[in-house]
Design a protein around this motif. Structure first.
Motif, PDB file in Angstrom:
ATOM      1  N   GLY A 181      44.708  71.521 -26.695  1.00 35.35           N
ATOM      2  CA  GLY A 181      43.799  70.400 -26.449  1.00 35.35           C
ATOM      3  C   GLY A 181      42.352  70.795 -26.661  1.00 35.35           C
ATOM      4  N   GLY A 182      41.996  71.999 -26.228  1.00 32.53           N
ATOM      5  CA  GLY A 182      40.631  72.495 -26.441  1.00 32.53           C
ATOM      6  C   GLY A 182      40.295  72.652 -27.913  1.00 32.53           C
ATOM      7  N   TRP A 183      41.242  73.219 -28.658  1.00 37.52           N
ATOM      8  CA  TRP A 183      41.034  73.354 -30.101  1.00 37.52           C
ATOM      9  C   TRP A 183      40.965  71.992 -30.780  1.00 37.52           C
ATOM     10  N   ALA A 184      41.729  71.051 -30.286  1.00 36.40           N
ATOM     11  CA  ALA A 184      41.698  69.696 -30.851  1.00 36.40           C
ATOM     12  C   ALA A 184      40.335  69.050 -30.621  1.00 36.40           C
ATOM     13  N   VAL A 185      39.743  69.278 -29.448  1.00 37.54           N
ATOM     14  CA  VAL A 185      38.401  68.739 -29.177  1.00 37.54           C
ATOM     15  C   VAL A 185      37.395  69.334 -30.138  1.00 37.54           C
ATOM     16  N   ALA A 214      41.709  63.692 -28.958  1.00 42.29           N
ATOM     17  CA  ALA A 214      41.953  65.136 -28.978  1.00 42.29           C
ATOM     18  C   ALA A 214      42.343  65.647 -27.597  1.00 42.29           C
ATOM     19  N   LEU A 215      41.657  65.181 -26.561  1.00 45.38           N
ATOM     20  CA  LEU A 215      41.991  65.599 -25.198  1.00 45.38           C
ATOM     21  C   LEU A 215      43.389  65.155 -24.793  1.00 45.38           C
ATOM     22  N   ALA A 216      43.845  64.052 -25.347  1.00 46.29           N
ATOM     23  CA  ALA A 216      45.148  63.511 -24.984  1.00 46.29           C
ATOM     24  C   ALA A 216      46.287  64.077 -25.831  1.00 46.29           C
ATOM     25  N   THR A 217      45.975  64.646 -26.999  1.00 44.45           N
ATOM     26  CA  THR A 217      47.043  65.086 -27.905  1.00 44.45           C
ATOM     27  C   THR A 217      46.903  66.578 -28.211  1.00 44.45           C
ATOM     28  N   ASP A 218      46.875  66.918 -29.466  1.00 41.05           N
ATOM     29  CA  ASP A 218      46.668  68.290 -29.928  1.00 41.05           C
ATOM     30  C   ASP A 218      46.089  68.226 -31.337  1.00 41.05           C
TER      31      ASP A 218
END
Length: 156
Positions: free
Chosen positions: A54-58, A86-90
């Motif tokens: 999630g962090g990488w997605a953000v 992004a926080l909700a997925t990946d």
């Protein structure tokens, strides 16, 4: 079930963006805050990915959207929408939604000049921000919704 809730949220964002060319902070920041609380509380994203994903997605969402915002091609609501997503997925879902949104908007830009004149006046009025003359400033959230649906179909 989590995917359904995510799609309902994206549908609300898409409807508001299509009607008003604006996505309210209650939808973007509200869901982003809820997704962050979920992430910190459970150690996973809404769809079950690790917190690190999630962090990488953000980070990926910001890398993909901030240049468009700086160039005036995206609005602040679009940046907040993608960050909340992004926080909700990946990263895989986010990238799929972003690529799907780009493909859907390209198809729309190619098709709308051929179809627009055949649409009723009521449809053209309701979808006025999707007209051929708006091709450089189309609402982004409806295409993100389409890209997310395609991504869910592709991945699951």
């Amino acid at each position: 079930m989590h995917s359904v809730v995510l799609l309902i949220w994206l549908t609300l964002c898409a409807a508001q963006d299509a009607r008003e060319r604006h996505i309210g902070n209650a939808l973007t920041l509200g869901v982003g805050a809820l997704a962050l609380v979920w992430l910190l509380g459970t150690g996973t994203t809404w769809i079950g990915a690790d917190a690190a994903q999630g962090g990488w997605a953000v980070l990926l969402a910001l890398v993909l959207t901030l240049p468009g915002y700086a160039l005036g091609r995206m609005g602040g609501g679009d940046v907040k929408l993608m960050t909340a997503l992004a926080l909700a997925t990946d990263g895989q879902h986010l990238l799929g939604a972003f690529i799907g949104a780009g493909l859907c908007s390209a198809i729309w830009i190619l098709l709308v000049p051929k179809v627009w004149l055949h649409a009723s006046q009521g449809v053209r009025e309701r979808l006025r921000y999707f007209g051929p003359e708006m091709s450089k400033k189309l609402p982004f959230a409806p295409f993100v919704l389409a890209g997310t649906i395609l991504t869910f179909y592709w991945i699951h």
